[in-house]
Design an enzyme around this catalytic site. Structure first.
Site, PDB file in Angstrom:
ATOM      1  N   GLN A  31       0.852  -1.198   0.000  1.00  0.00           N
ATOM      2  CA  GLN A  31       0.000   0.000   0.000  1.00  0.00           C
ATOM      3  C   GLN A  31       0.883   1.241   0.000  1.00  0.00           C
ATOM      4  O   GLN A  31       1.642   1.483   0.937  1.00  0.00           O
ATOM      5  CB  GLN A  31      -0.889  -0.018   1.242  1.00  0.00           C
ATOM      6  CG  GLN A  31      -1.614   1.286   1.542  1.00  0.00           C
ATOM      7  CD  GLN A  31      -2.572   1.703   0.448  1.00  0.00           C
ATOM      8  OE1 GLN A  31      -2.305   2.670  -0.268  1.00  0.00           O
ATOM      9  NE2 GLN A  31      -3.670   0.976   0.307  1.00  0.00           N
ATOM     10  N   GLY A  52     -24.535  -0.557   2.881  1.00  0.00           N
ATOM     11  CA  GLY A  52     -23.696  -1.736   2.744  1.00  0.00           C
ATOM     12  C   GLY A  52     -22.454  -1.458   1.917  1.00  0.00           C
ATOM     13  O   GLY A  52     -22.244  -0.348   1.428  1.00  0.00           O
ATOM     14  N   GLN A  55     -19.106  -1.885  -3.354  1.00  0.00           N
ATOM     15  CA  GLN A  55     -18.025  -2.462  -4.161  1.00  0.00           C
ATOM     16  C   GLN A  55     -17.188  -3.394  -3.290  1.00  0.00           C
ATOM     17  O   GLN A  55     -16.530  -2.943  -2.349  1.00  0.00           O
ATOM     18  CB  GLN A  55     -17.131  -1.361  -4.743  1.00  0.00           C
ATOM     19  CG  GLN A  55     -16.018  -1.896  -5.631  1.00  0.00           C
ATOM     20  CD  GLN A  55     -15.136  -0.789  -6.185  1.00  0.00           C
ATOM     21  OE1 GLN A  55     -15.383   0.390  -5.945  1.00  0.00           O
ATOM     22  NE2 GLN A  55     -14.097  -1.166  -6.913  1.00  0.00           N
ATOM     23  N   GLY A  72      -8.885  -1.695  -1.628  1.00  0.00           N
ATOM     24  CA  GLY A  72     -10.033  -1.439  -0.758  1.00  0.00           C
ATOM     25  C   GLY A  72      -9.656  -1.121   0.671  1.00  0.00           C
ATOM     26  O   GLY A  72     -10.402  -1.435   1.600  1.00  0.00           O
ATOM     27  N   GLU A  73      -8.509  -0.483   0.866  1.00  0.00           N
ATOM     28  CA  GLU A  73      -8.019  -0.183   2.219  1.00  0.00           C
ATOM     29  C   GLU A  73      -9.007   0.699   2.994  1.00  0.00           C
ATOM     30  O   GLU A  73      -9.293   0.444   4.165  1.00  0.00           O
ATOM     31  CB  GLU A  73      -6.664   0.518   2.130  1.00  0.00           C
ATOM     32  CG  GLU A  73      -6.059   0.896   3.468  1.00  0.00           C
ATOM     33  CD  GLU A  73      -5.259  -0.226   4.114  1.00  0.00           C
ATOM     34  OE1 GLU A  73      -5.104  -0.201   5.340  1.00  0.00           O
ATOM     35  OE2 GLU A  73      -4.805  -1.110   3.380  1.00  0.00           O
ATOM     36  N   ARG A  74      -9.547   1.723   2.349  1.00  0.00           N
ATOM     37  CA  ARG A  74     -10.483   2.617   3.034  1.00  0.00           C
ATOM     38  C   ARG A  74     -11.759   1.873   3.422  1.00  0.00           C
ATOM     39  O   ARG A  74     -12.297   2.066   4.514  1.00  0.00           O
ATOM     40  CB  ARG A  74     -10.821   3.825   2.151  1.00  0.00           C
ATOM     41  CG  ARG A  74      -9.659   4.783   1.940  1.00  0.00           C
ATOM     42  CD  ARG A  74     -10.030   5.923   1.011  1.00  0.00           C
ATOM     43  NE  ARG A  74     -10.989   6.845   1.608  1.00  0.00           N
ATOM     44  CZ  ARG A  74     -12.278   6.903   1.278  1.00  0.00           C
ATOM     45  NH1 ARG A  74     -12.784   6.091   0.376  1.00  0.00           N
ATOM     46  NH2 ARG A  74     -13.070   7.780   1.863  1.00  0.00           N
ATOM     47  N   ARG A  75     -12.257   1.023   2.518  1.00  0.00           N
ATOM     48  CA  ARG A  75     -13.459   0.246   2.821  1.00  0.00           C
ATOM     49  C   ARG A  75     -13.212  -0.707   3.990  1.00  0.00           C
ATOM     50  O   ARG A  75     -14.067  -0.872   4.868  1.00  0.00           O
ATOM     51  CB  ARG A  75     -13.886  -0.553   1.579  1.00  0.00           C
ATOM     52  CG  ARG A  75     -14.697   0.260   0.565  1.00  0.00           C
ATOM     53  CD  ARG A  75     -14.770  -0.439  -0.773  1.00  0.00           C
ATOM     54  NE  ARG A  75     -13.553  -0.221  -1.553  1.00  0.00           N
ATOM     55  CZ  ARG A  75     -13.169  -0.997  -2.552  1.00  0.00           C
ATOM     56  NH1 ARG A  75     -13.879  -2.050  -2.884  1.00  0.00           N
ATOM     57  NH2 ARG A  75     -12.069  -0.722  -3.210  1.00  0.00           N
ATOM     58  N   GLU A 106      -5.054   2.099  -7.894  1.00  0.00           N
ATOM     59  CA  GLU A 106      -6.288   2.456  -7.194  1.00  0.00           C
ATOM     60  C   GLU A 106      -6.158   3.840  -6.542  1.00  0.00           C
ATOM     61  O   GLU A 106      -7.057   4.670  -6.622  1.00  0.00           O
ATOM     62  CB  GLU A 106      -6.636   1.423  -6.126  1.00  0.00           C
ATOM     63  CG  GLU A 106      -7.970   1.734  -5.439  1.00  0.00           C
ATOM     64  CD  GLU A 106      -8.209   0.899  -4.193  1.00  0.00           C
ATOM     65  OE1 GLU A 106      -9.375   0.598  -3.914  1.00  0.00           O
ATOM     66  OE2 GLU A 106      -7.232   0.578  -3.494  1.00  0.00           O
ATOM     67  N   ASN A 107      -5.026   4.082  -5.905  1.00  0.00           N
ATOM     68  CA  ASN A 107      -4.810   5.369  -5.255  1.00  0.00           C
ATOM     69  C   ASN A 107      -4.607   6.499  -6.260  1.00  0.00           C
ATOM     70  O   ASN A 107      -5.065   7.629  -6.054  1.00  0.00           O
ATOM     71  CB  ASN A 107      -3.608   5.287  -4.311  1.00  0.00           C
ATOM     72  CG  ASN A 107      -3.939   4.575  -3.018  1.00  0.00           C
ATOM     73  OD1 ASN A 107      -4.561   5.143  -2.119  1.00  0.00           O
ATOM     74  ND2 ASN A 107      -3.559   3.316  -2.915  1.00  0.00           N
TER      75      ASN A 107
END
Length: 276
Positions: A31, A52, A55, A72-75, A106-107
């Site tokens: 990351q 919910g 993604q 999906g770190e934030r999720r 992604e970032n």
């Protein structure tokens, strides 16, 4: 959610949306983002609470039945904040290189990275994963010159980079500081910029004045550099015009310009077979 997602105990879970225990998902070691805005995590958690996880997270299998996060770190952090026991994921086959690249992309797409984090991620992919600048630029959808220029930012001393981060100076501030010949001078100037609140133009101006003094006040050198630069642009325009003429004639020629350390690189591709 159970009626929508398969169980992670199924034998074939690859590329399908399944639910897994959140405590079995470990962070992505590649990351690139080092700092996460807690306020945005709380906002995302509030959205997940009501709607919910829209993604699913992307993960890959790890040892002992665990999973490693790919994207999906934030999720994941928002779900952890909500104390959710399970989260929807997609399990994919991916090696270390691809996992690192996906985390970076992604970032980049969400514009979450600082310019130093982006530069450090590029450096990591090149040094730890054996990618060339050309390969990396293709994977992340950036020009090779952009990658090269980002990497140059890492040449600044650690304390200078910290000052830039702490005082939220721009990438152009950092680039201007790179023109100074030594670290001591870079430290002195960045402190001067912060103390006086100089914007980019003002910072570039004082740096040019310093460089002018270091050159002995010889304006002719600067004039000569401008003349050479102008000639280079003429050559570049000549190349572009030649490619344009070929395309107008029905030849599907393409050109690419890259700014490398110490030189410009021009690549022209002309098809072997031409049909009119």
């Amino acid at each position: 959610m159970e009626r929508f997602f398969s169980s992670a105990k199924n034998k074939d879970i690859k590329n399908n949306v399944v639910e897994v225990d959140i405590d079995k998902i470990r962070p992505n070691p590649y990351q690139p983002r080092k700092v996460f805005d807690l306020a945005s995590i709380y906002e995302l958690a509030e959205s997940i609470k009501h709607f919910g996880v829209i993604q699913p997270l992307s993960v890959r299998k790890a040892k002992k039945g665990a999973f490693e996060l790919i994207a999906g770190e934030r999720r994941l952090r928002a779900c952890a904040y909500l104390k959710m026991q399970k989260v929807p994921v997609i399990v994919v086959d991916m090696n270390d290189n691809d996992s690192a690249v996906v985390a970076l992309i992604e970032n980049l797409q969400r514009k979450d990275l600082t310019f130093f984090e982006e530069a450090e991620a590029y450096f990591h992919l090149i040094t730890e994963h054996g990618l060339t600048q050309e390969e990396l630029s293709k994977k992340v959808g950036k020009n090779q010159s952009t990658v090269a220029n980002k990497l140059r930012l890492l040449k600044l001393p650690k304390d200078v980079k910290e000052i830039i981060k702490d005082h939220k100076l721009t990438e152009r501030h950092a680039r201007a500081l790179l023109k100074l010949p030594d670290e001591k001078m870079q430290r002195s100037v960045v402190q001067r910029i912060v103390k006086n609140g100089y914007n980019v133009s003002e910072s570039e101006e004082i740096i040019e004045k310093i460089l002018f003094k270091l050159s002995g006040g010889k304006k002719e050198k600067k004039v000569l550099r401008c003349a050479v630069l102008k000639d280079v642009r003429i050559f570049a325009n000549t190349i572009k015009k030649a490619v344009s003429v070929m395309r107008e004639s029905g030849i599907d020629a393409v050109s690419e310009q890259n700014e490398c350390d110490g030189f410009y690189e021009y690549i022209i591709k002309i098809p072997k077979k031409v049909s009119f």
